[in-house]
Design a protein around this motif. Structure first.
Motif, PDB file in Angstrom:
ATOM      1  N   GLY A   1      -8.495  49.125 -42.878  1.00 47.71           N
ATOM      2  CA  GLY A   1      -7.915  48.611 -44.122  1.00 47.71           C
ATOM      3  C   GLY A   1      -7.169  49.743 -44.807  1.00 47.71           C
ATOM      4  N   VAL A   2      -5.980  49.463 -45.291  1.00 47.52           N
ATOM      5  CA  VAL A   2      -5.193  50.502 -45.979  1.00 47.52           C
ATOM      6  C   VAL A   2      -5.125  50.151 -47.468  1.00 47.52           C
ATOM      7  CG1 VAL A   2      -2.906  51.576 -46.190  1.00 47.52           C
ATOM      8  CG2 VAL A   2      -3.855  51.086 -43.912  1.00 47.52           C
ATOM      9  N   VAL A   3      -5.486  51.107 -48.317  1.00 43.87           N
ATOM     10  CA  VAL A   3      -5.411  50.903 -49.766  1.00 43.87           C
ATOM     11  C   VAL A   3      -4.239  51.718 -50.314  1.00 43.87           C
ATOM     12  CG1 VAL A   3      -6.621  51.080 -51.972  1.00 43.87           C
ATOM     13  CG2 VAL A   3      -7.910  50.623 -49.890  1.00 43.87           C
ATOM     14  N   GLY A   4      -3.335  51.052 -51.017  1.00 43.22           N
ATOM     15  CA  GLY A   4      -2.136  51.716 -51.553  1.00 43.22           C
ATOM     16  C   GLY A   4      -0.972  51.438 -50.623  1.00 43.22           C
ATOM     17  N   CYS A   5       0.009  50.681 -51.104  1.00 43.29           N
ATOM     18  CA  CYS A   5       1.167  50.321 -50.271  1.00 43.29           C
ATOM     19  C   CYS A   5       2.443  50.824 -50.934  1.00 43.29           C
ATOM     20  CB  CYS A   5       1.229  48.808 -50.059  1.00 43.29           C
ATOM     21  SG  CYS A   5      -0.266  48.146 -49.302  1.00 43.29           S
ATOM     22  N   GLY A   6       2.415  52.095 -51.373  1.00 40.74           N
ATOM     23  CA  GLY A   6       3.557  52.666 -52.077  1.00 40.74           C
ATOM     24  C   GLY A   6       4.509  53.401 -51.145  1.00 40.74           C
ATOM     25  N   PHE A   7       5.184  54.412 -51.698  1.00 42.83           N
ATOM     26  CA  PHE A   7       6.240  55.148 -51.006  1.00 42.83           C
ATOM     27  C   PHE A   7       5.818  55.661 -49.626  1.00 42.83           C
ATOM     28  CE2 PHE A   7       7.809  59.509 -50.185  1.00 42.83           C
ATOM     29  CZ  PHE A   7       9.129  59.208 -49.898  1.00 42.83           C
ATOM     30  N   PHE A   8       4.664  56.320 -49.539  1.00 47.35           N
ATOM     31  CA  PHE A   8       4.314  57.014 -48.289  1.00 47.35           C
ATOM     32  C   PHE A   8       3.515  56.139 -47.325  1.00 47.35           C
ATOM     33  CE2 PHE A   8       2.378  60.509 -45.744  1.00 47.35           C
ATOM     34  CZ  PHE A   8       3.566  61.134 -45.394  1.00 47.35           C
ATOM     35  N   ALA A   9       2.976  55.023 -47.823  1.00 48.56           N
ATOM     36  CA  ALA A   9       2.045  54.218 -47.020  1.00 48.56           C
ATOM     37  C   ALA A   9       2.678  53.663 -45.742  1.00 48.56           C
ATOM     38  CB  ALA A   9       1.488  53.082 -47.866  1.00 48.56           C
ATOM     39  N   ARG A  10       3.993  53.466 -45.747  1.00 43.52           N
ATOM     40  CA  ARG A  10       4.629  52.892 -44.534  1.00 43.52           C
ATOM     41  C   ARG A  10       4.401  53.806 -43.332  1.00 43.52           C
ATOM     42  NH1 ARG A  10      10.158  55.218 -44.402  1.00 43.52           N
ATOM     43  NH2 ARG A  10      10.054  56.809 -46.028  1.00 43.52           N
ATOM     44  N   ASN A  11       4.251  55.117 -43.584  1.00 46.70           N
ATOM     45  CA  ASN A  11       3.981  56.035 -42.467  1.00 46.70           C
ATOM     46  C   ASN A  11       2.570  55.825 -41.919  1.00 46.70           C
ATOM     47  OD1 ASN A  11       6.576  57.327 -42.738  1.00 46.70           O
ATOM     48  ND2 ASN A  11       5.756  58.265 -44.600  1.00 46.70           N
ATOM     49  N   HIS A  12       1.622  55.569 -42.817  1.00 45.92           N
ATOM     50  CA  HIS A  12       0.249  55.253 -42.387  1.00 45.92           C
ATOM     51  C   HIS A  12       0.243  53.921 -41.617  1.00 45.92           C
ATOM     52  CE1 HIS A  12      -2.066  58.068 -45.203  1.00 45.92           C
ATOM     53  NE2 HIS A  12      -0.794  58.243 -45.518  1.00 45.92           N
ATOM     54  N   LEU A  13       0.913  52.934 -42.198  1.00 40.43           N
ATOM     55  CA  LEU A  13       0.893  51.594 -41.583  1.00 40.43           C
ATOM     56  C   LEU A  13       1.564  51.628 -40.206  1.00 40.43           C
ATOM     57  CD1 LEU A  13       1.666  49.734 -44.901  1.00 40.43           C
ATOM     58  CD2 LEU A  13      -0.378  49.358 -43.501  1.00 40.43           C
ATOM     59  N   SER A  14       2.682  52.338 -40.085  1.00 41.60           N
ATOM     60  CA  SER A  14       3.356  52.454 -38.785  1.00 41.60           C
ATOM     61  C   SER A  14       2.437  53.154 -37.778  1.00 41.60           C
ATOM     62  CB  SER A  14       4.650  53.268 -38.913  1.00 41.60           C
ATOM     63  OG  SER A  14       5.505  52.690 -39.853  1.00 41.60           O
ATOM     64  N   SER A  15       1.726  54.181 -38.256  1.00 38.63           N
ATOM     65  CA  SER A  15       0.846  54.939 -37.351  1.00 38.63           C
ATOM     66  C   SER A  15      -0.315  54.076 -36.864  1.00 38.63           C
ATOM     67  CB  SER A  15       0.308  56.183 -38.057  1.00 38.63           C
ATOM     68  OG  SER A  15       1.371  57.032 -38.402  1.00 38.63           O
ATOM     69  N   TRP A  16      -0.974  53.378 -37.800  1.00 41.36           N
ATOM     70  CA  TRP A  16      -2.111  52.532 -37.382  1.00 41.36           C
ATOM     71  C   TRP A  16      -1.650  51.438 -36.430  1.00 41.36           C
ATOM     72  CZ3 TRP A  16      -6.192  55.095 -37.666  1.00 41.36           C
ATOM     73  CH2 TRP A  16      -6.524  55.855 -38.787  1.00 41.36           C
ATOM     74  N   ARG A  17      -0.464  50.888 -36.689  1.00 39.27           N
ATOM     75  CA  ARG A  17       0.077  49.858 -35.780  1.00 39.27           C
ATOM     76  C   ARG A  17       0.277  50.459 -34.378  1.00 39.27           C
ATOM     77  NH1 ARG A  17       5.886  48.182 -37.437  1.00 39.27           N
ATOM     78  NH2 ARG A  17       6.151  50.261 -36.598  1.00 39.27           N
ATOM     79  N   ASP A  18       0.825  51.697 -34.337  1.00 33.64           N
ATOM     80  CA  ASP A  18       1.063  52.348 -33.037  1.00 33.64           C
ATOM     81  C   ASP A  18      -0.237  52.778 -32.357  1.00 33.64           C
ATOM     82  OD1 ASP A  18       3.703  51.987 -33.548  1.00 33.64           O
ATOM     83  OD2 ASP A  18       4.277  54.095 -33.380  1.00 33.64           O
ATOM     84  N   LEU A  19      -1.318  52.862 -33.137  1.00 35.39           N
ATOM     85  CA  LEU A  19      -2.601  53.301 -32.560  1.00 35.39           C
ATOM     86  C   LEU A  19      -3.430  52.119 -32.039  1.00 35.39           C
ATOM     87  CD1 LEU A  19      -3.396  56.164 -35.075  1.00 35.39           C
ATOM     88  CD2 LEU A  19      -3.227  56.419 -32.578  1.00 35.39           C
ATOM     89  N   ALA A  20      -2.800  50.965 -31.934  1.00 33.22           N
ATOM     90  CA  ALA A  20      -3.520  49.788 -31.400  1.00 33.22           C
ATOM     91  C   ALA A  20      -4.071  50.090 -30.015  1.00 33.22           C
ATOM     92  CB  ALA A  20      -2.592  48.580 -31.373  1.00 33.22           C
ATOM     93  N   GLY A  21      -3.310  50.822 -29.220  1.00 35.92           N
ATOM     94  CA  GLY A  21      -3.755  51.178 -27.863  1.00 35.92           C
ATOM     95  C   GLY A  21      -4.990  52.056 -27.869  1.00 35.92           C
ATOM     96  N   GLU A  22      -5.226  52.754 -28.975  1.00 29.90           N
ATOM     97  CA  GLU A  22      -6.440  53.585 -29.096  1.00 29.90           C
ATOM     98  C   GLU A  22      -7.524  52.825 -29.859  1.00 29.90           C
ATOM     99  OE1 GLU A  22      -5.552  57.683 -30.362  1.00 29.90           O
ATOM    100  OE2 GLU A  22      -3.621  57.483 -29.344  1.00 29.90           O
ATOM    101  N   GLY A  23      -7.308  51.522 -30.087  1.00 27.22           N
ATOM    102  CA  GLY A  23      -8.369  50.680 -30.655  1.00 27.22           C
ATOM    103  C   GLY A  23      -8.255  50.399 -32.136  1.00 27.22           C
ATOM    104  N   ALA A  24      -7.222  50.944 -32.815  1.00 28.56           N
ATOM    105  CA  ALA A  24      -7.089  50.660 -34.250  1.00 28.56           C
ATOM    106  C   ALA A  24      -6.529  49.250 -34.415  1.00 28.56           C
ATOM    107  CB  ALA A  24      -6.155  51.669 -34.906  1.00 28.56           C
ATOM    108  N   ALA A  25      -7.128  48.483 -35.317  1.00 31.08           N
ATOM    109  CA  ALA A  25      -6.619  47.129 -35.578  1.00 31.08           C
ATOM    110  C   ALA A  25      -6.415  46.998 -37.081  1.00 31.08           C
ATOM    111  CB  ALA A  25      -7.621  46.095 -35.082  1.00 31.08           C
ATOM    112  N   LEU A  26      -5.157  46.945 -37.497  1.00 24.73           N
ATOM    113  CA  LEU A  26      -4.863  46.790 -38.922  1.00 24.73           C
ATOM    114  C   LEU A  26      -5.367  45.424 -39.372  1.00 24.73           C
ATOM    115  CD1 LEU A  26      -1.263  48.172 -39.603  1.00 24.73           C
ATOM    116  CD2 LEU A  26      -3.357  48.699 -40.892  1.00 24.73           C
TER     117      LEU A  26
END
Ligand code: NAD
Ligand code: 89V
Length: 346
Positions: free
Chosen positions: A8-33
């Protein structure tokens, strides 16, 4: 396939898109947004739509109560961290919190102590030491190729208009040491070890900002090494190297430099080797931010691996208290005109 960890990601402001893109790309390592949250429902719903996240919330407590999260990634500003970390700990959800850890050392110590006491994973998203050039630099220093590192200059100087994306920085009372100093001081620790004392001079060179925008710090490390650690958002040098940190390290047998590019120069056994040290350009990244963006991915990946292995992150809350203590020591040194020994609580 690695066991799935609901994020779960808290805070969807200026920098959060980098976190969200990273977690999405980490699906192969088991992260599920699994869910996103922002007190501004428009930001939360937009992030859910853009990143294909199943659920969004405008109340972090509700998200933590209703979701079965394996990890909460807090990408809000420092003044909100204590409350949000407290909620994560109450729900026993492992948490990552963006830098700066908190607004002052007492708040950081309280969060670290609460996590320690509850046995809940708490780490700081301190991403500079995870940048591709820094990962290589740390490897060179640790390899012994330059002998014992005994002098360094670590320098982040830019005039890039960071206020456009982050206008709140204009009104921070304690500004560059917390916002940027935390990164370069953390690098000083990662490269040369813990610090005995430091002195600091600060300046407010941009009349538009409230706090200091330039810090020049001199550190004596426990090993005997000395480093000059500098950061500014008010440099007029061209070419502007944002967001590169330029580094020179001298050792008993050689030296290693990160020059603009970034390019790495290693002098070992009397021979100079030069190599390109740029970060890969991830599909969702854009210049000049790509080095920072790749480091967000690398940081999230490190956090996932640490959590899975049941160990602390390299930038755990307890580790980051040592970096934050250097920030506080820098403010005290600036105010008193004396060298100050960092006081690490706990
Ligand atoms: P921002 O103000 O653009 O975004 C913060 C978001 O959090 C806002 O949308 C706000 O509505 C939301 N928010 C505030 N309180 C909340 C709460 N209690 N619950 C849920 N949502 C809440 O800020 P930003 O520029 O994205 O920066 C966020 C953090 O990231 C800062 O600490 C900043 O220093 C850090 N940052 C780090 C890097 C880096 O390279 N590590 C780069 C830029 C920013
Ligand atoms: O960390 C930060 O706040 C960013 C930087 C580009 C320095 O990473 O501004």
């Amino acid at each position: 396939m690695a066991e799935r960890i609901a994020v779960g990601v808290v805070g969807c402001g200026f920098f959060a898109r980098n976190h969200l893109s990273s977690w999405r790309d980490l699906a192969g390592e088991g992260a599920a947004l699994a869910a996103v949250c922002d007190i501004d429902p428009a930001k939360a719903s937009a992030a859910a739509e853009v990143f294909g996240v199943p659920r969004w919330y405008s109340d972090p407590e509700r998200m933590l109560a209703e979701e079965r999260l394996g990890l909460v990634d807090i990408a809000t500003r420092m003044d909100t961290h204590r409350e949000l970390v407290g909620r994560a700990i109450k729900h026993r959800v492992p948490a990552i919190v963006q830098k700066p850890f908190g607004p002052d050392l007492a708040a950081c110590a309280a969060m670290a102590e609460a996590a320690r006491g509850a046995g809940v994973f708490l780490a700081i998203h301190e991403n500079f030491r995870f940048q591709a050039p820094m990962r290589r630099l740390i490897e060179v220093v640790k390899s012994g190729a330059i002998g014992e590192a005994n002098w360094a200059r670590i320098s982040f100087r830019t005039g890039y208009d960071i206020y456009k994306g982050q206008p709140y920085l204009l009104t921070e009372q304690r500004f560059v040491i917390l916002d940027l100093g935390c990164h370069v001081l953390d690098l000083a620790r990662a490269l040369l070890g813990e610090v005995e004392h430091l002195s600091a001079e600060t300046q407010r060179r941009n009349p538009r900002v409230r706090g200091e925008d330039t810090a020049t710090m001199l550190l004596r490390h426990r090993s005997g090494a000395v480093s000059m650690v500098e950061c500014t958002y008010e440099s007029r040098r061209l070419p502007d190297t944002f967001p590169e940190t330029l580094i020179e390290i001298e050792g008993s047998k050689g030296a290693v430099m990160l020059r603009p590019g970034p390019v790495m120069e290693v002098t070992a056994s009397g021979t100079l080797t030069t190599s390109e040290a740029d970060a890969p350009l991830l599909p969702w990244a854009e210049r000049p931010w790509h080095i920072v963006q790749e480091s967000v991915f690398a940081t999230c990946s490190h956090m996932l691996a640490a959590l899975r292995a049941g160990r602390s992150a390299d930038t755990s809350a307890d580790d980051n208290l040592k970096t934050f203590a250097l920030c506080e020591a820098a403010y005290e040194a600036m105010a008193t005109g004396r060298a100050v020994a960092p006081r690490v609580p706990g």
